[in-house]
Enzyme design. Structure first.
Site, PDB file in Angstrom:
ATOM      1  N   CYS A   1      19.786  30.244  40.273  1.00  0.00           N
ATOM      2  CA  CYS A   1      20.141  30.338  38.849  1.00  0.00           C
ATOM      3  C   CYS A   1      20.563  28.972  38.321  1.00  0.00           C
ATOM      4  O   CYS A   1      21.679  28.515  38.597  1.00  0.00           O
ATOM      5  CB  CYS A   1      21.271  31.348  38.668  1.00  0.00           C
ATOM      6  SG  CYS A   1      21.868  31.407  36.980  1.00  0.00           S
TER       7      CYS A   1
ATOM      8  N   CYS B   1      23.528  29.050  35.896  1.00  0.00           N
ATOM      9  CA  CYS B   1      24.830  29.252  36.552  1.00  0.00           C
ATOM     10  C   CYS B   1      25.292  27.983  37.272  1.00  0.00           C
ATOM     11  O   CYS B   1      26.479  27.652  37.256  1.00  0.00           O
ATOM     12  CB  CYS B   1      24.758  30.353  37.599  1.00  0.00           C
ATOM     13  SG  CYS B   1      23.824  31.792  37.154  1.00  0.00           S
ATOM     14  N   ASP B   2      24.375  27.287  37.948  1.00  0.00           N
ATOM     15  CA  ASP B   2      24.790  26.276  38.917  1.00  0.00           C
ATOM     16  C   ASP B   2      24.400  24.833  38.594  1.00  0.00           C
ATOM     17  O   ASP B   2      24.773  23.929  39.345  1.00  0.00           O
ATOM     18  CB  ASP B   2      24.225  26.643  40.308  1.00  0.00           C
ATOM     19  CG  ASP B   2      24.791  27.965  40.804  1.00  0.00           C
ATOM     20  OD1 ASP B   2      25.916  28.302  40.398  1.00  0.00           O
ATOM     21  OD2 ASP B   2      24.117  28.655  41.576  1.00  0.00           O
TER      22      ASP B   2
END
Ligand code: NAP
Length: 313
Positions: A135, A138-139
């Site tokens: 992701c 997200c990261d």
């Protein structure tokens, strides 16, 4: 005894939320059940450039989903969080049993989507969250000014790689062939991006490190040559993002509805092999898995559920 809903929708991605909207507008008593956050894959997608009307500057997958959730709620669809453990879909009243309780409905719409496929290299599970991610939204920020590698050659891989160039100092796409599968419009943007590089005909064989992932072995699939790639010693880590497609979230329904390689088989009106049970979105056998096709499926499934209910009073 638990309430018997007209329709229970499993999954709150674009398909499930659209089904919720249409079922709510049809005045069906509707429950949307979701185990995690709303949105499925779209919640973790930075940019969706091909959903009609989606040209609002700064709009992300998460903000689009938030509006879909609001809209379904506005028309009366209830929302519950639970992990469904077992289903009995064969009778007139369908039963779904979750960790929090039991849910009953006259019809069920399965919109459970799909989850990212693992990269398939040695030691992969050891380094998820310690270098490996699925992701970018997200990261990506963890890799600010680091080097990052992306596995895959489809729309997801190339779009997410471009997103990662906003954070990482260098992003390299590792693709098993020597041409991308991604749409030409996406490829054009990618080839113009100076931070984006390509490692063709290559797969990741192994990832290595102690606590954090600091090296990997890649293989040229044409020559068989193995190359070890090390993290820059000043960084001590690099990022490896996998975007090589998805597996369907259908284990719960094995043996209950007809499936093909884990995807649920439906007719064009979203009927599964069981009366009163419909499937919508990425979970079903189809040629194009997009937000727009998921939404269309959800709308059709809800309308067919209404038709089924009116015929089975
Ligand atoms: P995809 O189109 O199925 O592409 C998967 C990619 O991963 C392919 O390039 C494939 O290589 C590669 N791959 C598959 N298995 C592999 C393995 N074991 N090892 C190494 N590489 C592997 O998947 P996707 O990119 O996730 O897209 C899924 C659907 O969503 C598509 O319909 C796509 O158009 C859509 N989508 C659209 C957007 C957008 O328009 N904004 C964004 C994301 C996704 P090969 O090419 O060699 O098969």
């Amino acid at each position: 005894m638990s309430k018997i809903y007209d329709v229970i929708i499993l999954g709150a991605g674009p398909a499930g939320l659209t089904a919720g909207l249409y079922a709510g507008r049809a005045r069906l008593s509707t429950l949307i059940l979701e185990k995690g956050q709303d949105g499925g894959q779209i919640a973790i997608t930075d940019e969706i450039e091909n959903y009609p009307g989606q040209i609002v500057e700064g709009e992300s997958g998460a903000s689009l989903i938030a509006r879909m959730t609001e809209q379904a709620k506005k028309f009366g669809a209830e929302r519950a969080s639970d992990v469904i453990k077992s289903v009995d879909l064969s009778g007139e009243v369908k039963k779904l049993t979750g960790a929090q309780g039991e849910y009953l409905a006259k019809t069920v719409i399965i919109a459970t989507g799909a989850f990212p496929k693992p990269i398939g290299c040695k030691n992969e599970s050891k380094f998820i969250g310690k270098g490996i991610s699925f992701c970018a939204t997200c990261d990506a920020s963890f890799f600010e000014d680091f080097e990052v590698y992306v596995v895959g050659g489809g729309d997801s891989a190339v779009e997410e790689a471009m997103y990662l160039t906003k954070f990482a100092r260098k992003v390299t796409i590792i693709h098993r062939r020597n041409e991308l599968r991604a749409a030409k419009s996406i490829q054009e943007k990618a080839f113009q991006n100076p931070k984006l590089h390509f490692l063709w005909d290559t797969v990741v064989e192994e990832v290595c490190g102690d606590e954090l992932m600091d090296a990997m072995v890649v293989k040229n699939v044409k020559t068989g040559e193995l190359t070890r790639i090390e993290a820059d010693p000043d960084d001590g880590i690099f990022g490896l993002f996998g975007f090589i497609g998805y597996n369907p979230n259908s284990q719960l329904f094995e043996g209950t509805v007809e499936m093909d390689r884990g995807y649920i088989v439906t007719d064009p009106d979203m009927h599964t092999s069981l009366p009163g049970v419909f499937a919508a979105g990425d979970i079903r056998v189809k040629s194009l898995r997009q937000v727009v096709t998921a939404c269309a499926d959800g709308a059709i499934a809800a309308m067919q559920a209404e038709k089924y209910l009116s015929e089975h009073k």
